[in-house]
Write a protein that holds these residues in place. Sequence first.
Motif, PDB file in Angstrom:
ATOM      1  N   LEU A   1      25.974 -53.473  -7.116  1.00 33.61           N
ATOM      2  CA  LEU A   1      27.260 -53.750  -6.210  1.00 33.61           C
ATOM      3  C   LEU A   1      27.043 -52.530  -5.057  1.00 33.61           C
ATOM      4  O   LEU A   1      27.922 -52.761  -4.321  1.00 33.61           O
ATOM      5  CB  LEU A   1      27.797 -53.035  -7.244  1.00 33.61           C
ATOM      6  CG  LEU A   1      29.079 -53.823  -8.211  1.00 33.61           C
ATOM      7  CD1 LEU A   1      29.396 -53.185  -8.793  1.00 33.61           C
ATOM      8  CD2 LEU A   1      28.920 -54.735  -8.180  1.00 33.61           C
ATOM      9  N   GLY A   2      25.897 -51.995  -5.048  1.00 31.57           N
ATOM     10  CA  GLY A   2      25.562 -51.055  -3.859  1.00 31.57           C
ATOM     11  C   GLY A   2      24.910 -50.999  -3.060  1.00 31.57           C
ATOM     12  O   GLY A   2      24.458 -52.265  -2.252  1.00 31.57           O
ATOM     13  N   ASP A   3      24.748 -51.339  -1.896  1.00 32.91           N
ATOM     14  CA  ASP A   3      24.301 -50.386  -0.425  1.00 32.91           C
ATOM     15  C   ASP A   3      22.565 -50.585  -0.638  1.00 32.91           C
ATOM     16  O   ASP A   3      21.248 -51.647  -0.106  1.00 32.91           O
ATOM     17  CB  ASP A   3      23.955 -49.677   0.393  1.00 32.91           C
ATOM     18  CG  ASP A   3      25.761 -49.069   1.264  1.00 32.91           C
ATOM     19  OD1 ASP A   3      26.507 -50.423   1.394  1.00 32.91           O
ATOM     20  OD2 ASP A   3      25.956 -47.988   1.005  1.00 32.91           O
ATOM     21  N   LYS A   4      21.732 -50.069  -2.278  1.00 32.26           N
ATOM     22  CA  LYS A   4      20.305 -50.459  -2.338  1.00 32.26           C
ATOM     23  C   LYS A   4      19.930 -51.554  -1.990  1.00 32.26           C
ATOM     24  O   LYS A   4      18.768 -52.289  -1.523  1.00 32.26           O
ATOM     25  CB  LYS A   4      20.123 -49.498  -3.279  1.00 32.26           C
ATOM     26  CG  LYS A   4      18.220 -48.953  -3.162  1.00 32.26           C
ATOM     27  CD  LYS A   4      18.041 -48.699  -4.747  1.00 32.26           C
ATOM     28  CE  LYS A   4      16.739 -48.029  -4.827  1.00 32.26           C
ATOM     29  NZ  LYS A   4      16.574 -47.465  -5.657  1.00 32.26           N
ATOM     30  N   ALA A   5      20.837 -52.549  -2.923  1.00 30.29           N
ATOM     31  CA  ALA A   5      20.843 -53.680  -3.021  1.00 30.29           C
ATOM     32  C   ALA A   5      20.301 -54.877  -1.653  1.00 30.29           C
ATOM     33  O   ALA A   5      19.954 -55.804  -1.583  1.00 30.29           O
ATOM     34  CB  ALA A   5      21.370 -54.682  -4.178  1.00 30.29           C
ATOM     35  N   ARG A   6      21.702 -54.619  -1.361  1.00 31.48           N
ATOM     36  CA  ARG A   6      21.653 -54.984  -0.248  1.00 31.48           C
ATOM     37  C   ARG A   6      21.245 -54.661   0.729  1.00 31.48           C
ATOM     38  O   ARG A   6      19.937 -56.117   1.699  1.00 31.48           O
ATOM     39  CB  ARG A   6      23.477 -54.791   1.563  1.00 31.48           C
ATOM     40  CG  ARG A   6      24.180 -55.256   0.463  1.00 31.48           C
ATOM     41  CD  ARG A   6      25.706 -54.807   0.965  1.00 31.48           C
ATOM     42  NE  ARG A   6      26.008 -54.246   0.736  1.00 31.48           N
ATOM     43  CZ  ARG A   6      26.875 -53.504   0.109  1.00 31.48           C
ATOM     44  NH1 ARG A   6      27.029 -54.262  -1.019  1.00 31.48           N
ATOM     45  NH2 ARG A   6      27.751 -52.445   0.029  1.00 31.48           N
ATOM     46  N   ALA A   7      19.715 -53.471   1.068  1.00 31.23           N
ATOM     47  CA  ALA A   7      18.807 -53.086   1.820  1.00 31.23           C
ATOM     48  C   ALA A   7      17.857 -54.013   1.443  1.00 31.23           C
ATOM     49  O   ALA A   7      17.521 -54.573   2.714  1.00 31.23           O
ATOM     50  CB  ALA A   7      18.593 -51.696   2.169  1.00 31.23           C
ATOM     51  N   GLN A   8      17.839 -53.904  -0.040  1.00 27.10           N
ATOM     52  CA  GLN A   8      16.327 -54.827  -0.084  1.00 27.10           C
ATOM     53  C   GLN A   8      16.395 -56.289   0.080  1.00 27.10           C
ATOM     54  O   GLN A   8      15.763 -56.726   0.107  1.00 27.10           O
ATOM     55  CB  GLN A   8      15.996 -54.146  -1.995  1.00 27.10           C
ATOM     56  CG  GLN A   8      16.046 -53.085  -2.020  1.00 27.10           C
ATOM     57  CD  GLN A   8      15.592 -52.915  -3.763  1.00 27.10           C
ATOM     58  OE1 GLN A   8      16.251 -53.427  -4.685  1.00 27.10           O
ATOM     59  NE2 GLN A   8      15.301 -51.938  -3.581  1.00 27.10           N
ATOM     60  N   SER A   9      17.660 -56.775  -0.685  1.00 28.17           N
ATOM     61  CA  SER A   9      18.410 -58.331   0.008  1.00 28.17           C
ATOM     62  C   SER A   9      17.259 -58.332   1.890  1.00 28.17           C
ATOM     63  O   SER A   9      17.223 -59.555   1.992  1.00 28.17           O
ATOM     64  CB  SER A   9      19.174 -59.071  -0.194  1.00 28.17           C
ATOM     65  OG  SER A   9      19.518 -60.015  -0.327  1.00 28.17           O
ATOM     66  N   LEU A  10      17.612 -57.735   2.822  1.00 28.47           N
ATOM     67  CA  LEU A  10      18.008 -58.068   4.016  1.00 28.47           C
ATOM     68  C   LEU A  10      16.049 -57.593   4.580  1.00 28.47           C
ATOM     69  O   LEU A  10      15.402 -58.412   4.968  1.00 28.47           O
ATOM     70  CB  LEU A  10      18.717 -57.010   4.505  1.00 28.47           C
ATOM     71  CG  LEU A  10      20.087 -56.884   4.990  1.00 28.47           C
ATOM     72  CD1 LEU A  10      20.722 -55.405   5.629  1.00 28.47           C
ATOM     73  CD2 LEU A  10      20.439 -58.424   5.419  1.00 28.47           C
ATOM     74  N   ALA A  11      15.684 -56.788   3.561  1.00 27.87           N
ATOM     75  CA  ALA A  11      13.510 -56.659   3.867  1.00 27.87           C
ATOM     76  C   ALA A  11      13.347 -57.895   2.797  1.00 27.87           C
ATOM     77  O   ALA A  11      12.246 -58.483   3.200  1.00 27.87           O
ATOM     78  CB  ALA A  11      13.631 -55.295   2.806  1.00 27.87           C
ATOM     79  N   GLY A  12      13.908 -58.471   2.098  1.00 27.13           N
ATOM     80  CA  GLY A  12      13.417 -59.666   1.224  1.00 27.13           C
ATOM     81  C   GLY A  12      13.664 -60.786   2.202  1.00 27.13           C
ATOM     82  O   GLY A  12      12.537 -61.746   2.479  1.00 27.13           O
ATOM     83  N   GLU A  13      15.008 -61.112   3.013  1.00 29.12           N
ATOM     84  CA  GLU A  13      14.872 -62.090   4.571  1.00 29.12           C
ATOM     85  C   GLU A  13      14.043 -61.641   4.913  1.00 29.12           C
ATOM     86  O   GLU A  13      13.917 -62.913   5.280  1.00 29.12           O
ATOM     87  CB  GLU A  13      16.782 -61.928   4.808  1.00 29.12           C
ATOM     88  CG  GLU A  13      17.528 -62.739   3.551  1.00 29.12           C
ATOM     89  CD  GLU A  13      18.564 -62.185   3.754  1.00 29.12           C
ATOM     90  OE1 GLU A  13      18.877 -62.191   4.892  1.00 29.12           O
ATOM     91  OE2 GLU A  13      19.439 -62.870   3.251  1.00 29.12           O
ATOM     92  N   VAL A  14      13.593 -60.864   5.614  1.00 29.66           N
ATOM     93  CA  VAL A  14      12.414 -60.360   6.283  1.00 29.66           C
ATOM     94  C   VAL A  14      11.171 -61.104   5.915  1.00 29.66           C
ATOM     95  O   VAL A  14      10.092 -61.754   7.060  1.00 29.66           O
ATOM     96  CB  VAL A  14      12.652 -58.818   6.792  1.00 29.66           C
ATOM     97  CG1 VAL A  14      11.200 -58.814   8.479  1.00 29.66           C
ATOM     98  CG2 VAL A  14      14.234 -59.292   7.722  1.00 29.66           C
ATOM     99  N   ILE A  15      10.875 -60.822   4.977  1.00 32.79           N
ATOM    100  CA  ILE A  15       9.764 -60.967   4.227  1.00 32.79           C
ATOM    101  C   ILE A  15       9.006 -62.469   3.892  1.00 32.79           C
ATOM    102  O   ILE A  15       8.099 -63.007   4.305  1.00 32.79           O
ATOM    103  CB  ILE A  15       9.559 -60.053   3.559  1.00 32.79           C
ATOM    104  CG1 ILE A  15       9.159 -58.320   3.407  1.00 32.79           C
ATOM    105  CG2 ILE A  15       8.500 -60.770   2.384  1.00 32.79           C
ATOM    106  CD1 ILE A  15       9.143 -57.640   1.481  1.00 32.79           C
TER     107      ILE A  15
END
Length: 117
Positions: free
Chosen positions: A86-100
């Motif tokens: 539910l938190g920000d860490k998951a969203r940050a990883q998701s955004l990083a994943g999209e860039v990758i």
Amino acid sequence: MSEDYLSLKWGSLKSLRMRTQAVEEAFRCYDETGTHHGSAILHKDSSEQKSALCDLIDAVAAAGGQIQDEWTWKFMTADEAKHYVLGDKARAQSLAGEVIARNVMRSLLKKGSEEDE
């Protein structure tokens, strides 16, 4: 400790081993909440899916199963896992994943066009 096991990555379900009826039922509920992309990096859980995933986390924990963060390989409590989903860490990883994912696709497209020349 049961043989039930759940791992999370990109803020979503990465893998699951189910041995108990309660975990199987919780997974069925999660699975029925909506579509799931085959790649965790591209999948984005809806709010209903996140809620069902938190219920699945609770079912695994109640069965004595382990919950693991696939990024760090560390085991988490049910509360830590739900906070991660539910938190920000998951969203940050998701955004990083999209860039990758975009960079990999660009690289593959570039390589394909170079091979066509």
